[in-house]
Scaffold this active site. Structure first.
Site, PDB file in Angstrom:
ATOM      1  N   ALA A  11      41.568  11.786 106.422  1.00  0.00           N
ATOM      2  CA  ALA A  11      42.832  12.281 106.950  1.00  0.00           C
ATOM      3  C   ALA A  11      43.910  12.384 105.876  1.00  0.00           C
ATOM      4  O   ALA A  11      44.898  13.112 106.038  1.00  0.00           O
ATOM      5  CB  ALA A  11      43.325  11.380 108.085  1.00  0.00           C
ATOM      6  N   SER A  12      43.743  11.684 104.769  1.00  0.00           N
ATOM      7  CA  SER A  12      44.739  11.680 103.698  1.00  0.00           C
ATOM      8  C   SER A  12      44.768  13.013 102.957  1.00  0.00           C
ATOM      9  O   SER A  12      43.754  13.441 102.418  1.00  0.00           O
ATOM     10  CB  SER A  12      44.431  10.558 102.710  1.00  0.00           C
ATOM     11  OG  SER A  12      45.125  10.752 101.495  1.00  0.00           O
ATOM     12  N   PRO A  13      45.932  13.679 102.881  1.00  0.00           N
ATOM     13  CA  PRO A  13      46.013  14.945 102.151  1.00  0.00           C
ATOM     14  C   PRO A  13      45.607  14.845 100.680  1.00  0.00           C
ATOM     15  O   PRO A  13      44.849  15.702 100.202  1.00  0.00           O
ATOM     16  CB  PRO A  13      47.489  15.353 102.316  1.00  0.00           C
ATOM     17  CG  PRO A  13      47.917  14.691 103.577  1.00  0.00           C
ATOM     18  CD  PRO A  13      47.188  13.378 103.603  1.00  0.00           C
TER      19      PRO A  13
END
Length: 222
Positions: A11-13
């Site tokens: 989920a981390s960009p």
């Protein structure tokens, strides 16, 4: 063939930006999950790898590198068949670097992190309107960057595109992009989505982050 390890959560960009780079370079790699919500990044084991306790962290032959922008530049410089994704030409590289710094200091930090960190880690569901206004400003800047080019740093795909697409597809959780107002930005997103490795590297993770945000009862306040 070398096999790398990327530590982080999908989920981390910034993690997604590195996944895009790894796939574009056709490198073999393993992913080791580090769940920020469960504070796994604060474990003694992880702190030995990255004392700043951020994600992503790249492991290459016993060496650890963190910050997505540093990781992407390193990967292209060491493993790229050419310098297309991160040009050696100083003027071209300066444009890529500017876009990367814009992502770090403006799009990600002022736009995304300033809202998402309080929301997910402190359950602060009231978002000041001025934070939304910053996101619109970011869209305006990106539209300007694309005024005479099809990618963020010219007419060739670079790591600047990987960095910014991961952030932009997260910002839409708070403010949709008006295609009539930002036609070039909208076209660029579609162009990025057409990459054969896009969905597995960024699309799925972006959807997860947007779902996490949408699960909160957010209120925009003056």
């Amino acid at each position: 063939m070398v096999r790398l390890t990327l530590y982080g959560m999908e989920a981390s960009p910034p993690v997604r930006a590195c996944l895009l780079s790894l796939k574009a370079l056709d490198l073999l790699f393993d992913i080791k999950q580090v769940n920020l919500l469960e504070k796994e990044h604060l474990s003694e084991e992880y702190l030995k790898k990255n004392p700043q306790h951020t994600v992503p962290t790249l492991e290459d032959d016993g060496h650890f590198i963190w910050d997505s922008h540093a990781i992407m530049a390193y990967l292209v410089s060491k493993y790229g068949k050419d310098d297309t994704l991160y040009p050696k030409d100083l003027l071209k590289r300066a444009v890529v670097d500017q876009r990367l710094h814009f992502d770090t200091g403006v799009a990600f930090e002022r736009g995304l992190r300033s809202i998402t960190e309080p929301l997910l880690f402190r359950n602060q569901t009231e978002i000041p309107q001025h934070h939304i206004d910053v996101i619109v400003d970011i869209y305006n800047f990106l539209e300007t960057f694309l005024m005479d080019t099809i990618y963020m740093a010219g007419n060739q795909l670079t790591i600047a595109d990987f960095s910014l697409i991961s952030t932009v597809t997260s910002l839409v959780a708070y403010k949709d992009i008006d295609g009539t107002k930002f036609p070039k930005l909208t076209s660029w997103i579609k162009r990025m989505e057409s990459l054969p490795y896009y969905q597995e590297s960024n699309g799925n993770g972006a959807n997860k982050l947007v779902a996490m945000v949408k699960s909160k009862s957010i209120t925009i306040v003056p």
